[in-house]
Design a protein around this motif. Structure first.
Motif, mmCIF file in Angstrom:
data_model
loop_
_atom_site.group_PDB
_atom_site.id
_atom_site.type_symbol
_atom_site.label_atom_id
_atom_site.label_comp_id
_atom_site.label_asym_id
_atom_site.label_seq_id
_atom_site.Cartn_x
_atom_site.Cartn_y
_atom_site.Cartn_z
ATOM 1 N N UNK A 302 13.925 34.607 85.018
ATOM 2 C CA UNK A 302 12.557 34.559 85.533
ATOM 3 C C UNK A 302 12.602 35.049 86.980
ATOM 4 N N UNK A 303 11.945 36.161 87.263
ATOM 5 C CA UNK A 303 12.004 36.766 88.594
ATOM 6 C C UNK A 303 11.025 36.080 89.537
ATOM 7 N N UNK A 304 11.415 35.983 90.792
ATOM 8 C CA UNK A 304 10.600 35.331 91.815
ATOM 9 C C UNK A 304 10.049 36.363 92.789
ATOM 10 N N UNK A 305 8.751 36.276 93.082
ATOM 11 C CA UNK A 305 8.147 37.074 94.150
ATOM 12 C C UNK A 305 7.406 36.122 95.092
ATOM 13 N N UNK A 306 7.417 36.407 96.393
ATOM 14 C CA UNK A 306 6.705 35.545 97.330
ATOM 15 C C UNK A 306 5.267 35.987 97.541
ATOM 16 N N UNK A 307 4.372 35.029 97.596
ATOM 17 C CA UNK A 307 2.977 35.282 97.971
ATOM 18 C C UNK A 307 2.318 36.365 97.114
ATOM 19 N N UNK A 308 2.705 36.458 95.847
ATOM 20 C CA UNK A 308 2.097 37.414 94.906
ATOM 21 C C UNK A 308 2.193 38.866 95.361
ATOM 22 N N UNK A 309 3.204 39.200 96.180
ATOM 23 C CA UNK A 309 3.204 40.540 96.787
ATOM 24 C C UNK A 309 3.240 41.664 95.764
ATOM 25 N N UNK A 310 3.987 41.511 94.688
ATOM 26 C CA UNK A 310 4.020 42.551 93.659
ATOM 27 C C UNK A 310 2.650 42.713 93.003
ATOM 28 N N UNK A 311 2.045 41.594 92.624
ATOM 29 C CA UNK A 311 0.759 41.651 91.932
ATOM 30 C C UNK A 311 -0.353 42.176 92.840
ATOM 31 N N UNK A 312 -0.280 41.856 94.116
ATOM 32 C CA UNK A 312 -1.288 42.352 95.052
ATOM 33 C C UNK A 312 -1.153 43.860 95.253
ATOM 34 N N UNK A 313 0.100 44.369 95.268
ATOM 35 C CA UNK A 313 0.302 45.816 95.389
ATOM 36 C C UNK A 313 -0.289 46.542 94.181
ATOM 37 N N UNK A 314 -0.171 45.933 93.002
ATOM 38 C CA UNK A 314 -0.754 46.523 91.791
ATOM 39 C C UNK A 314 -2.275 46.425 91.831
#
Length: 493
Positions: A302-314
Motif C-alpha cells: 500500500x503506497x503512501x502519499x502525503x497531503x494527497x499530493x499525487x491526487x491533487x496533481x491529477x
C-alpha cells in the motif's frame, strides 16, 4: 597472497563486522556502542557515504514511504515536524546519529565485500574486501552482521519493453537519476505505479509540461497528512525521548491495525481506501479503472502519499493516468494496446528493483560454499547451520527500521549471553521435531512482482516460530525480546 593481505589476515579479529552503513548498519553500530561498549567493531561500506538507499536514490521528490516516528531509530528521537519527510532531512538525521554515537571513525568507505569465509577451528569469519582503487584486503571478525539491504545497487529492474531502443528522447531509471536532467516544460511518461512512481509524479508535475503515469494495473495508494497535530503537540510539551516513544507507539499501532484489518476484513479496507481516493478526485473521475486494484490490500504494498499530493496533481490537470498494456515504445512516446498514444520527451522506467541477498556476498563454511536457499531463517535474522552470523531484512508492511532495531537489540543480547557462557560460537540447528514442519517462502502472503521474481534466491522459513518470518512487529517483539537465547534451537558452544 601478498604481504598486505597476509598482514590483514594475521591481525586480531574485531568482535563484530558490520557490512553496510545504511539504516540497518547504523542501527547495529549504535546499539553496539550503547549496549556492548566493550566490543570492537568495524563497518564496511561500498559507497563513499553513509545512508544506503538514501544516498543512492536522488530522483525528484524522494521521501520516506512511512511515518518518520517508526522510520527513525528508537534511540534517536525524530523531532522534525514533517512525519513524511524528504530525503535531505533523512540524510541529515542519519548523519547526526552517526556523529552523536561516534560511529563514523569505525566506517571504511569504498570497501566492497566479495565473500566471507567461516573458520570453525578459530571461530572467525574472514571477509575478502576490495577498495575503490581495486586494492584487495581481508578483515577477520568473531561475528558477522550483514546489513546490506535487499536489492542491487548497480541496476534497477526494467522489464522487456518492445521498441525501447527506438525512443528518440531520454530514458531514465529512478535508481540512476542524472543530476543534470532538466525536465522543465517536457512531456514525461512514468511507467509504473508503485512507491517510486507515486513519489516522483507530484515532484515532476511542478516543472514538466505534463506527466502521465502508465500502469498495467492499479495499486493501493493512501494519503496522510505530512504533519501530525497530535505528534507535534507531544513534541512541544514533552521531553524528546518521551514524546518520541509515545509517537512511535501510536504510529506502530496504526500501521498494525490497518494491516490486520486488511487480513481479516479485506473488502471493508478496500472500500475505505477507494472512497478516500474518490473523495479527492471527484465523482467524474474513473477511480474504478485507475485506482481500484484487483487484489486484496497488503497482498501487495500500500503506497503512501502525503497531503494527497499525487491526487491533487491529477485533479489539477498537471498529471494523468493511463491504465492498460503497452504495445510498444515509439520514437515519440508510448503506444498502448487499445490504440492510445502517450506522447513523451522523457521516459521514466519506475519499474522496480532487482532483489539481491546479502549484497551479493558469497558465504563459505570451512571451505564449502553455503547455499542460502538450502537454509531456514531463524528469528527472521539468522540462518540454520551457519555460525555467528545475523542479517537484517526489514518489514514489507511496516517501517524497515522497526525490524533493524529489533535485530540489533537481539544481537547485543546474544553477544552478552555468549560472553557469560564463555562461548565462541552460536548456530541455529533445526531440532528433530522441527524438520517436518511445512516449508514456506522467505516472505509469504505478499506477492508483488519484485518479490515473486526473487524468492527462489532467498532462504526458506518454517510454519512455526522460531523459524517463522512473521512480518508482524508486535508479535516479533514478544517472540524475540522475551525468548531466552538458549531456547533449545540456538546452540552456544
Amino acid at each position: 597472497m601478498n604481504r598486505e593481505v597476509e598482514s590483514a589476515k594475521s591481525a586480531d579479529p574485531v568482535d563484530v563486522l558490520i557490512v553496510g552503513a545504511g539504516i540497518s548498519g547504523i542501527s547495529a553500530a549504535c546499539h553496539l556502542v550503547r549496549e556492548c561498549p566493550d566490543k570492537s567493531f568495524a563497518m564496511l561500506e561500498a559507497r563513499d557515504e553513509i545512508g544506503g538507499t538514501w544516498d543512492l536514490f536522488r530522483f525528484p521528490g524522494i521521501r520516506s514511504d512511512s511515518d518518520m516516528y517508526t522510520f527513525g531509530f528508537s534511540f534517536k528521537p525524530w523531532t522534525n515536524p514533517q512525519i513524511v519527510s524528504e530525503a535531505d532531512n533523512i540524510r541529515d538525521y542519519l548523519g547526526e546519529t552517526v556523529d552523536e554515537f561516534g560511529i563514523r571513525d569505525h566506517i571504511r568507505f569504498g570497501h566492497r565485500v566479495a565473500s566471507c569465509a567461516w573458520d570453525g577451528e578459530n571461530s572467525t569469519w574472514t571477509a575478502a574486501v576490495t577498495d575503490s582503487t581495486g586494492k584487495a584486503s581481508q578483515i577477520r571478525a568473531r561475528f558477522l552482521f550483514l546489513c546490506c539491504g535487499y536489492y542491487r545497487y548497480d541496476e534497477g529492474y526494467t522489464p522487456e519493453l518492445p521498441g525501447l531502443a527506438d525512443f528518440a528522447g531520454t530514458v531514465v531509471h529512478p535508481q540512476h537519476w542524472p543530476e543534470d536532467l532538466d525536465f522543465t516544460g517536457k512531456r514525461m511518461a512514468v511507467i509504473g505505479s508503485g512507491a517510486t512512481a507515486v513519489t516522483l509524479i507530484p515532484a515532476l508535475a511542478e516543472k514538466a509540461a505534463k506527466v502521465t503515469m502508465i500502469q498495467r494495473s492499479p495499486s493501493y495508494i493512501v494519503s496522510r497528512p505530512g504533519r501530525d497535530f497530535l505528534a507535534n503537540a507531544f513534541n512541544a510539551l514533552l521531553p524528546p525521548r518521551r514524546a518520541s516513544a509515545i509517537n512511535r507507539w501510536r504510529f506502530t499501532r496504526q500501521q498494525d491495525l490497518l494491516y490486520r484489518r486488511s487480513r481479516t476484513r479485506p473488502e471493508a479496507v478496500k472500500d475505505y481506501l477507494i472512497k478516500r481516493v474518490r473523495k479527492v478526485l471527484g465523482a467524474d473521475y474513473d477511480v474504478e479503472k485507475h485506482f481500484t486494484p484487483s487484489y486484496e490490500p497488503w497482498t501487495q504494498r500500500v503506497c503512501l502519499v502525503p497531503d494527497n499530493d499525487l491526487f491533487l496533481a491529477i485533479r489539477d490537470g498537471k498529471a494523468d493516468v493511463v491504465t492498460g498494456t503497452i504495445e510498444r515504445i515509439a520514437a515519440d512516446g508510448v503506444r498502448m494496446r487499445d490504440g492510445e498514444t502517450v506522447p513523451a520527451d522523457i521516459l521514466v522506467t519506475a519499474t522496480g528493483l532487482n532483489l539481491q541477498l546479502f549484497g551479493g556476498i558469497r558465504l563459505f563454511r570451512d571451505g564449502a560454499e553455503i547455499d542460502p536457499t538450502a537454509t531456514f531463517n531463524y528469528q527472521g535474522m539468522m540462518l540454520s547451520g551457519v555460525p555467528n552470523l545475523a542479517y537484517t531484512f526489514g518489514y514489507v508492511n511496516a517501517s524497515w527500521t522497526l525490524r533493524a532495531d529489533l535485530n540489533s537489540r537481539y544481537v547485543c543480547k546474544l553477544l552478552k549471553a555468549m560472553d557469560a557462557k564463555g562461548a565462541s560460537q552460536c548456530v541455529p540447528i533445526l531440532k528433530q521435531d522441527e524438520q517436518g514442519l511445512a516449508e514456506l517462502d522467505w516472505i509469504d502472503d505478499f506477492n508483488p512482482g519484485y518479490m515473486q521474481r526473487a524468492m527462489h534466491l532467498f532462504p526458506k522459513q518454517k510454519a512455526e516460530p522460531p523459524w517463522r518470518n512473521t512480518q508482524d512487529y508486535p508479535l516479533d517483539r514478544k517472540l524475540i525480546e522475551n525468548a531466552p537465547i538458549e531456547d533449545g534451537t540456538l546452540q552456544l558452544s
